[in-house]
Scaffold this motif. Structure first.
Motif, PDB file in Angstrom:
ATOM      1  N   GLU A  55       0.825  -1.201   0.000  1.00  0.00           N
ATOM      2  CA  GLU A  55       0.000   0.000   0.000  1.00  0.00           C
ATOM      3  C   GLU A  55       0.865   1.260   0.000  1.00  0.00           C
ATOM      4  N   ASP A  56       1.971   1.213   0.768  1.00  0.00           N
ATOM      5  CA  ASP A  56       2.896   2.347   0.762  1.00  0.00           C
ATOM      6  C   ASP A  56       3.464   2.568  -0.639  1.00  0.00           C
ATOM      7  N   THR A  57       3.830   1.476  -1.302  1.00  0.00           N
ATOM      8  CA  THR A  57       4.363   1.593  -2.660  1.00  0.00           C
ATOM      9  C   THR A  57       3.328   2.204  -3.600  1.00  0.00           C
ATOM     10  N   ALA A  58       2.095   1.735  -3.519  1.00  0.00           N
ATOM     11  CA  ALA A  58       1.038   2.272  -4.377  1.00  0.00           C
ATOM     12  C   ALA A  58       0.853   3.765  -4.141  1.00  0.00           C
ATOM     13  N   ASP A  59       0.907   4.198  -2.891  1.00  0.00           N
ATOM     14  CA  ASP A  59       0.778   5.628  -2.586  1.00  0.00           C
ATOM     15  C   ASP A  59       1.923   6.421  -3.214  1.00  0.00           C
ATOM     16  N   LEU A  60       3.131   5.881  -3.162  1.00  0.00           N
ATOM     17  CA  LEU A  60       4.284   6.554  -3.756  1.00  0.00           C
ATOM     18  C   LEU A  60       4.138   6.666  -5.271  1.00  0.00           C
ATOM     19  N   VAL A  61       3.582   5.632  -5.894  1.00  0.00           N
ATOM     20  CA  VAL A  61       3.341   5.669  -7.341  1.00  0.00           C
ATOM     21  C   VAL A  61       2.381   6.805  -7.683  1.00  0.00           C
ATOM     22  N   THR A  62       1.317   6.903  -6.922  1.00  0.00           N
ATOM     23  CA  THR A  62       0.315   7.945  -7.170  1.00  0.00           C
ATOM     24  C   THR A  62       0.898   9.328  -6.916  1.00  0.00           C
ATOM     25  N   GLU A  63       1.670   9.472  -5.843  1.00  0.00           N
ATOM     26  CA  GLU A  63       2.309  10.758  -5.544  1.00  0.00           C
ATOM     27  C   GLU A  63       3.270  11.168  -6.646  1.00  0.00           C
ATOM     28  N   ALA A  64       3.873  10.186  -7.313  1.00  0.00           N
ATOM     29  CA  ALA A  64       4.835  10.478  -8.386  1.00  0.00           C
ATOM     30  C   ALA A  64       4.153  10.940  -9.670  1.00  0.00           C
ATOM     31  N   GLY A  65       2.837  10.706  -9.773  1.00  0.00           N
ATOM     32  CA  GLY A  65       2.115  11.159 -10.943  1.00  0.00           C
ATOM     33  C   GLY A  65       1.359  10.083 -11.693  1.00  0.00           C
ATOM     34  N   GLY A  66       1.503   8.827 -11.284  1.00  0.00           N
ATOM     35  CA  GLY A  66       0.771   7.737 -11.925  1.00  0.00           C
ATOM     36  C   GLY A  66      -0.438   7.344 -11.105  1.00  0.00           C
ATOM     37  N   GLU A  67      -0.898   6.135 -11.315  1.00  0.00           N
ATOM     38  CA  GLU A  67      -1.966   5.564 -10.499  1.00  0.00           C
ATOM     39  C   GLU A  67      -1.458   4.257  -9.920  1.00  0.00           C
ATOM     40  N   GLY A  68      -1.285   4.211  -8.613  1.00  0.00           N
ATOM     41  CA  GLY A  68      -0.800   3.009  -7.955  1.00  0.00           C
ATOM     42  C   GLY A  68      -1.943   2.192  -7.398  1.00  0.00           C
ATOM     43  N   ILE A  69      -1.932   0.907  -7.686  1.00  0.00           N
ATOM     44  CA  ILE A  69      -2.990   0.005  -7.238  1.00  0.00           C
ATOM     45  C   ILE A  69      -2.336  -1.194  -6.560  1.00  0.00           C
ATOM     46  N   ALA A  70      -2.562  -1.339  -5.268  1.00  0.00           N
ATOM     47  CA  ALA A  70      -1.952  -2.424  -4.499  1.00  0.00           C
ATOM     48  C   ALA A  70      -2.869  -3.643  -4.487  1.00  0.00           C
ATOM     49  N   VAL A  71      -2.301  -4.796  -4.819  1.00  0.00           N
ATOM     50  CA  VAL A  71      -3.057  -6.052  -4.803  1.00  0.00           C
ATOM     51  C   VAL A  71      -2.242  -7.096  -4.047  1.00  0.00           C
ATOM     52  N   PRO A  72      -2.618  -7.426  -2.818  1.00  0.00           N
ATOM     53  CA  PRO A  72      -1.875  -8.453  -2.080  1.00  0.00           C
ATOM     54  C   PRO A  72      -1.868  -9.766  -2.857  1.00  0.00           C
ATOM     55  N   THR A  73      -0.667 -10.297  -3.102  1.00  0.00           N
ATOM     56  CA  THR A  73      -0.551 -11.503  -3.924  1.00  0.00           C
ATOM     57  C   THR A  73       0.644 -12.325  -3.471  1.00  0.00           C
ATOM     58  N   ASP A  74       0.414 -13.608  -3.268  1.00  0.00           N
ATOM     59  CA  ASP A  74       1.493 -14.564  -3.070  1.00  0.00           C
ATOM     60  C   ASP A  74       1.725 -15.229  -4.420  1.00  0.00           C
ATOM     61  N   HIS A  75       2.841 -14.940  -5.049  1.00  0.00           N
ATOM     62  CA  HIS A  75       3.079 -15.420  -6.412  1.00  0.00           C
ATOM     63  C   HIS A  75       3.465 -16.891  -6.473  1.00  0.00           C
ATOM     64  N   LEU A  76       3.515 -17.559  -5.323  1.00  0.00           N
ATOM     65  CA  LEU A  76       3.639 -19.020  -5.313  1.00  0.00           C
ATOM     66  C   LEU A  76       2.276 -19.696  -5.410  1.00  0.00           C
ATOM     67  N   GLU A  77       1.219 -18.909  -5.335  1.00  0.00           N
ATOM     68  CA  GLU A  77      -0.142 -19.444  -5.390  1.00  0.00           C
ATOM     69  C   GLU A  77      -0.765 -19.102  -6.743  1.00  0.00           C
ATOM     70  N   PRO A  78      -0.795 -20.066  -7.678  1.00  0.00           N
ATOM     71  CA  PRO A  78      -1.312 -19.771  -9.021  1.00  0.00           C
ATOM     72  C   PRO A  78      -2.709 -19.166  -9.023  1.00  0.00           C
ATOM     73  N   SER A  79      -3.566 -19.592  -8.104  1.00  0.00           N
ATOM     74  CA  SER A  79      -4.923 -19.059  -8.090  1.00  0.00           C
ATOM     75  C   SER A  79      -4.924 -17.566  -7.766  1.00  0.00           C
ATOM     76  N   GLN A  80      -4.017 -17.125  -6.888  1.00  0.00           N
ATOM     77  CA  GLN A  80      -3.934 -15.705  -6.566  1.00  0.00           C
ATOM     78  C   GLN A  80      -3.403 -14.902  -7.744  1.00  0.00           C
ATOM     79  N   VAL A  81      -2.434 -15.456  -8.454  1.00  0.00           N
ATOM     80  CA  VAL A  81      -1.884 -14.756  -9.607  1.00  0.00           C
ATOM     81  C   VAL A  81      -2.921 -14.668 -10.722  1.00  0.00           C
ATOM     82  N   LYS A  82      -3.663 -15.743 -10.930  1.00  0.00           N
ATOM     83  CA  LYS A  82      -4.721 -15.716 -11.942  1.00  0.00           C
ATOM     84  C   LYS A  82      -5.765 -14.653 -11.603  1.00  0.00           C
TER      85      LYS A  82
END
Length: 304
Positions: A55-82
């Motif tokens: 969430e902190d990273t997403a806020d920094l992205v938005t503050e920099a001028g983009g749109e930051g969207i945080a999505v909690p994801t464990d990339h070892l879990e294929p269902s979460q990545v899908k």
């Protein structure tokens, strides 16, 4: 503020801290919509038990001028990545940049420990986090990236192909992980190139990540205090430097010339003309070979 990437959609997988965070912020500074993922959230920390969150990273992205969207994801879990990719497809209808920066192995490798002495469970966990996660993410994300021509995949690793080919990197498991990511970029380049997309490997230099700064007991504003202990740390760079490398690649209409290759933040700074936050251009991998590995005293003259 640049808007070179306005209208472009990026996924930075593994953006909680370090290079991933720096890349996400610089993509945002160029105007991109950036989905940032990781396991450390404001509600729940990963086993790192560190304060940085997606969430902190997403806020920094938005503050920099983009749109930051945080999505909690464990990339070892294929269902979460899908589910993550399905969400990006539903909300944006496209994916232009995929950055595979998932790592999570700082506490798992043992320096210079031979494979028969290294903790096996930690070594295998490191390989899963550093290699399997990238494969899972590419499997699910690349069909969306290929919907529109010109997509870019960046595999973030430690070390160039030339350097890692000739040097043992810390331990059997660490060496295998980082070399595997280099080969992933080569293989993805073979598969994506004929389909109108580009894949490449990218390494930062000596990164002044949050963990590295803590290790030396310094902050970004006084990082040079660490030079008394480790003089060669003078060549180090901020995570935003490699971020600017990714933003430059993503904005380059001729990025396909790098398909399947291994690149560095310092090398791309010369190519595109960007600098680190302090206005310098550290070239860590050239410095490593010509100064540190050569046994010469620390001197960054001509290297940053």
């Amino acid at each position: 503020m640049s808007e070179q990437l306005k209208g472009r959609v990026a996924l930075v997988a593994g953006a909680t801290r370090g290079a991933g965070r720096g890349i996400a912020v610089e993509l945002g500074a160029a105007g991109a919509t950036v989905y940032v993922t990781g396991r450390s959230t404001r509600a729940r920390r990963s086993e790192y038990n560190r304060p940085e969150t997606i969430e902190d990273t997403a806020d920094l992205v938005t503050e920099a001028g983009g749109e930051g969207i945080a999505v909690p994801t464990d990339h070892l879990e294929p269902s979460q990545v899908k589910a993550l990719v399905d969400r990006i497809a539903a909300e944006q209808g496209r994916l232009d940049v995929l950055v595979n920066d998932i790592w999570g192995g700082e506490t798992l490798f043992e320096w210079e420990a031979p494979v028969w002495e290294h903790d096996l469970d930690k070594g295998l966990r490191l390989l899963r986090l550093a290699v399997e996660t990238h494969a899972v993410t590419s499997h699910h994300a690349l069909p969306l990236l290929l919907r529109h021509p010109g997509g870019l995949v960046v595999e973030v690793t430690d070390g160039t192909d030339d350097y890692n080919r000739d040097h043992y990197r810390n331990s059997f498991f660490y060496d295998l992980a980082k070399s595997s990511v280099l080969r992933m970029a080569f293989a993805l380049g073979h598969e994506l190139g004929p389909r109108g997309a580009t894949a490449l490997a990218l390494t930062p230099g000596w990164l002044r990540s949050e963990i590295m700064l803590d290790h030396f007991g310094v902050r970004e504003d006084n990082w040079r205090d660490a030079l008394a202990e480790v003089p060669h740390f003078a060549i180090s760079e901020t995570p935003r430097y490699v971020g600017r490398a990714v933003a430059a690649l993503a904005a380059d209409p001729d990025v396909a010339r790098f398909n399947g290759t291994s690149l560095s933040s310092g090398g791309l700074a010369r190519e595109y003309g960007f600098t680190d936050l302090d206005g310098s251009r550290p070239d860590a991998w050239r410095y490593l070979v010509e100064v540190q590995d050569a046994g010469r005293p620390a001197d960054t003259t001509g290297y940053r």
